[in-house]
Design an enzyme around this catalytic site. Sequence first.
Site, short mmCIF file in Angstrom:
data_model
loop_
_atom_site.label_atom_id
_atom_site.label_comp_id
_atom_site.label_asym_id
_atom_site.label_seq_id
_atom_site.Cartn_x
_atom_site.Cartn_y
_atom_site.Cartn_z
N LYS A 1 39.42 80.13 27.32
CA LYS A 1 40.81 79.58 28.38
C LYS A 1 40.65 79.00 29.02
O LYS A 1 40.51 77.81 29.59
CB LYS A 1 40.67 80.82 28.88
N SER B 1 45.78 88.93 30.06
CA SER B 1 46.14 87.08 30.34
C SER B 1 45.06 86.44 28.76
O SER B 1 45.67 85.23 28.41
CB SER B 1 45.91 86.19 31.30
N SER C 1 42.85 91.03 32.24
CA SER C 1 42.95 90.51 31.19
C SER C 1 41.65 89.95 30.33
O SER C 1 42.01 89.23 29.39
CB SER C 1 42.91 88.31 32.41
N1 GLN Z 1 47.69 91.72 34.63
C1 GLN Z 1 47.38 91.81 35.28
C2 GLN Z 1 48.09 90.47 35.91
O1 GLN Z 1 49.48 89.77 35.45
C3 GLN Z 1 46.13 90.97 35.40
C4 GLN Z 1 46.22 89.08 35.49
C5 GLN Z 1 44.95 88.71 34.71
O2 GLN Z 1 43.89 89.74 34.76
N2 GLN Z 1 44.27 87.47 34.85
O3 GLN Z 1 48.29 89.66 37.14
#
Ligand code: GLN
Length: 479
Positions: free
Chosen positions: A78, A153, A177
């Site tokens: 990532k 994400s 994410s």
């Molecule tokens: N959807 C969550 C957020 O927007 C989780 C994001 C993540 O785990 N990086 O914060």
Amino acid sequence: MKLYGYSAYELLDMLSSGKCSSAEIVRDVMERAKETQPLYNSYITFNDEGADDAAKADAVSEKRGSKLRLCGIPVAVKDNISTKGIRTTCASRMLESYVPPYDATAVANLRAEGAVIIGKTNMDEFAMGSASDTGYFGAVRNPVNTAYSAGGSSGGSAAAVASGAAVLALGSDTGGSIRQPAALCGVVGFCPSYGAVSRYGLIAFASSLDRIGSIGRNARDVYLLHNIINVADVKDVTSSYKKISFNLKGSLRGLKIGVPGELFSPQISDDVRAAVEAAVMTMESRGAVVKYVSLPSAEDAVKAYYIISSAEASSNLARYDGVRFGYRTDNYSDLSEMYRKSRTEGFGDEVKRRIMLGTFVLSEGFCDSYYKRAAALRTKLCREFDEVFGSCDIIAAPVYPKAGISLGGSISPVECYSADICTVPASLAGLPAISVPCGRNADGLPIGLQLIGKRFGDAEVLDAAYGYELARGDVYDRA
Ligand code: GLN
């Protein structure tokens, strides 16, 4: 079959019996990654040195007389995880041309075992989002159906593994994410206990929640990858010395599964609820014992998560001011204009929203009623988990309330945040959690089963996921 269609375990077997070479694996997977890039947009940067890295891994293996544990296996990383000499953007204009001078510990662990970093995957900007559509490099499309998002994400990592554009991938999980895109793309995603994998080199979003974890096409592949990055590290003060060493057995006999009503709220769509309940029944038919439990504070976990994560983000992202890191505006007349314009032009809307929210909840006069209350709820939730784990080995829940996220749909930020209901409780409590595919809805969109374990119960979580895969019958879906 082309080599990109095999799991990591199969490829390692084929390598040791001489049926293929590392160079062939890397070539096939890289070709697949480039061919699918226009369709799914899984990558931000390819590492064209992959073939050389495979040759080096072969040479080291030869010299020591046995294969390195991930010799020649293509792994996608990532784009918020630092890779020495390979651009790392966090999908942000702010870091568009940042090339780290060092590897994250997890990446160094992979390279030491002969893994080939095939490229850097697309994501939400600074990992803020759930649909991989807030980044500077465009949205990631779901390989199962390109009208849908890959989830976020870590959408690029999940889409790459699902489509054969990588064999394994690293993602990061702050509030879901890894688990959410894994569920939406039909692959396995594991968020380990907080502290089990070093955060050194992971570009910070919310440090008390951020974790690096593994994505693969089945639980065994994820187990293989996790074992390599589960290493104590002096460079991360929150890294734990508890090494999780175990063998996968896959037995579900006597496993006590807790099912918390709060995570099956009316927000969960009927198809997701039915698939997850059926998965729990499958585990029951293999000897698991199901118990209905309660986590009352989970209902407010989304609010606490967005307050805490935004507060930490507002502080972590203060370093991007155009002076030492990242983007700097071209036109400015004084220092404060330079700061303001660099941040205005360098960050996207979602990141700005979080910085403003975080600054507000920490500000004098509001800190007690927002940040401190959120922190208190977090403590309460941890106690509730402890209580449930007094009588259960594992908790089962959905991962995401729906089977698909339409791309280009116009949902409000609050609607988007509230869909994190099933994943943020384990995030706040630092618990290990996995998403395993447990079926598809009528439109063919994948659904994930979430299994949450005790703190440092990572072995139980991976083993239960493996047991479920065996009970389900088909061990994994080929790319
Ligand atoms: N959807 C969550 C957020 O927007 C989780 C994001 C993540 O785990 N990086 O914060």
